[in-house]
Design a protein around this motif. Structure first.
Motif, mmCIF file in Angstrom:
data_model
loop_
_atom_site.group_PDB
_atom_site.id
_atom_site.type_symbol
_atom_site.label_atom_id
_atom_site.label_comp_id
_atom_site.label_asym_id
_atom_site.label_seq_id
_atom_site.Cartn_x
_atom_site.Cartn_y
_atom_site.Cartn_z
ATOM 1 N N GLY A 35 0.795 -1.224 0.000
ATOM 2 C CA GLY A 35 0.000 0.000 0.000
ATOM 3 C C GLY A 35 0.822 1.267 0.000
ATOM 4 N N PHE A 36 0.255 2.320 0.598
ATOM 5 C CA PHE A 36 0.901 3.630 0.569
ATOM 6 C C PHE A 36 2.211 3.645 1.353
ATOM 7 C CE2 PHE A 36 -0.977 4.053 4.697
ATOM 8 C CZ PHE A 36 -0.156 4.943 5.369
ATOM 9 N N VAL A 37 2.352 2.796 2.370
ATOM 10 C CA VAL A 37 3.573 2.800 3.188
ATOM 11 C C VAL A 37 4.778 2.412 2.337
ATOM 12 C CG1 VAL A 37 4.706 1.821 5.220
ATOM 13 C CG2 VAL A 37 2.269 2.306 5.283
ATOM 14 N N SER A 38 4.593 1.476 1.410
ATOM 15 C CA SER A 38 5.713 1.053 0.571
ATOM 16 C C SER A 38 6.117 2.137 -0.423
ATOM 17 C CB SER A 38 5.390 -0.249 -0.155
ATOM 18 O OG SER A 38 4.290 -0.059 -1.017
ATOM 19 N N SER A 39 5.252 3.121 -0.650
ATOM 20 C CA SER A 39 5.596 4.206 -1.569
ATOM 21 C C SER A 39 6.385 5.325 -0.884
ATOM 22 C CB SER A 39 4.324 4.778 -2.209
ATOM 23 O OG SER A 39 3.533 5.410 -1.232
ATOM 24 N N LEU A 40 6.540 5.247 0.442
ATOM 25 C CA LEU A 40 7.289 6.259 1.182
ATOM 26 C C LEU A 40 8.788 6.071 0.986
ATOM 27 C CD1 LEU A 40 5.441 6.159 4.650
ATOM 28 C CD2 LEU A 40 5.134 7.852 2.835
ATOM 29 N N SER A 41 9.530 7.183 1.016
ATOM 30 C CA SER A 41 10.988 7.077 1.040
ATOM 31 C C SER A 41 11.377 6.515 2.412
ATOM 32 C CB SER A 41 11.625 8.461 0.845
ATOM 33 O OG SER A 41 11.421 9.261 2.003
ATOM 34 N N TRP A 42 12.631 6.086 2.563
ATOM 35 C CA TRP A 42 13.048 5.524 3.850
ATOM 36 C C TRP A 42 13.024 6.575 4.948
ATOM 37 C CZ3 TRP A 42 12.192 0.814 4.499
ATOM 38 C CH2 TRP A 42 12.309 -0.066 3.443
ATOM 39 N N LYS A 43 13.395 7.813 4.611
ATOM 40 C CA LYS A 43 13.330 8.881 5.615
ATOM 41 C C LYS A 43 11.869 9.144 6.004
ATOM 42 C CE LYS A 43 17.624 11.271 4.716
ATOM 43 N NZ LYS A 43 18.294 12.498 4.315
ATOM 44 N N ALA A 44 10.986 9.177 5.020
ATOM 45 C CA ALA A 44 9.559 9.382 5.312
ATOM 46 C C ALA A 44 9.012 8.218 6.132
ATOM 47 C CB ALA A 44 8.774 9.548 4.019
ATOM 48 N N HIS A 45 9.487 7.011 5.838
ATOM 49 C CA HIS A 45 9.068 5.822 6.589
ATOM 50 C C HIS A 45 9.480 5.958 8.062
ATOM 51 C CE1 HIS A 45 8.090 1.368 5.805
ATOM 52 N NE2 HIS A 45 7.928 1.595 7.085
ATOM 53 N N ILE A 46 10.682 6.436 8.284
ATOM 54 C CA ILE A 46 11.157 6.642 9.657
ATOM 55 C C ILE A 46 10.304 7.701 10.358
ATOM 56 C CG2 ILE A 46 13.082 7.544 11.041
ATOM 57 C CD1 ILE A 46 14.944 6.043 9.027
ATOM 58 N N TRP A 47 9.994 8.804 9.669
ATOM 59 C CA TRP A 47 9.141 9.830 10.272
ATOM 60 C C TRP A 47 7.731 9.317 10.536
ATOM 61 C CZ3 TRP A 47 11.017 13.455 12.971
ATOM 62 C CH2 TRP A 47 12.254 14.009 12.648
ATOM 63 N N PHE A 48 7.229 8.490 9.637
ATOM 64 C CA PHE A 48 5.924 7.856 9.833
ATOM 65 C C PHE A 48 5.957 7.023 11.120
ATOM 66 C CE2 PHE A 48 3.142 4.144 9.196
ATOM 67 C CZ PHE A 48 1.936 4.755 8.881
ATOM 68 N N ASN A 49 6.995 6.223 11.275
ATOM 69 C CA ASN A 49 7.143 5.396 12.476
ATOM 70 C C ASN A 49 7.289 6.251 13.733
ATOM 71 O OD1 ASN A 49 7.095 3.269 10.723
ATOM 72 N ND2 ASN A 49 9.125 2.507 11.210
ATOM 73 N N ILE A 50 8.067 7.317 13.653
ATOM 74 C CA ILE A 50 8.246 8.199 14.806
ATOM 75 C C ILE A 50 6.907 8.811 15.216
ATOM 76 C CG2 ILE A 50 9.278 10.405 15.547
ATOM 77 C CD1 ILE A 50 11.821 9.525 13.980
ATOM 78 N N SER A 51 6.073 9.152 14.228
ATOM 79 C CA SER A 51 4.756 9.698 14.582
ATOM 80 C C SER A 51 3.929 8.665 15.342
ATOM 81 C CB SER A 51 4.020 10.196 13.337
ATOM 82 O OG SER A 51 3.667 9.129 12.493
#
Length: 150
Positions: free
Chosen positions: A119-135
């Protein structure tokens, strides 16, 4: 003269509002974990292959590939049950923290990463993925802080 110990918090949130916020946070985690667990189970071979290439996981990839979605489903169940909701929030915090630290390590080690999140999570960059996780880590901390035994 008022002392620091006698000061009331500036923001007062009712118990009902706290419960709603905690429930929303729990449902966000449930949606995230069930979604990612289902994705990992449906693409088990690809997920296991990606884990096998990991420097940290390597030979344990088959076990980890089943363990992660199983843990996500267990945590989701804990979040659904009022008596275990706090444990579920703590477990959510732990899982998201471990995964975020793993991503940071993998990125800094120069390892080639591929995302099997779906889904949309796999379309995130790795930095965005880390920020998503931090949120989500922050949400877990808020949920734990606001949680009140019923």
């Amino acid at each position: 003269m008022e002392t620091t110990l006698n000061k009331q918090p500036r923001i007062l949130i009712s118990d009902k509002t706290k419960k709603i916020i905690v429930d929303v946070i729990a449902y966000l985690f449930i949606a995230l974990f069930i979604y990612t667990a289902a994705s990992k189970i449906m693409t088990y071979r690809e997920f296991e292959t990606v884990l096998h290439r990991s420097v940290l996981i390597g030979n344990y990839s088959s076990i980890i590939a089943w363990l992660i979605p199983t843990v996500e489903i267990i945590i989701s169940t804990l979040l659904l049950i009022p008596l275990t909701k706090r444990i579920g929030l703590i477990a959510s915090l732990g899982l998201m923290t471990v995964f975020t630290l793993y991503l940071i390590y993998m990125i800094n080690s120069g390892s080639k990463l591929s995302c099997t999140c779906g889904g949309f999570v796999s379309s995130l960059s790795w930095k965005a993925h880390i920020w998503f996780n931090i949120s989500f880590i922050i949400l877990a901390l808020i949920g734990i802080n606001l949680y009140k035994k019923e």
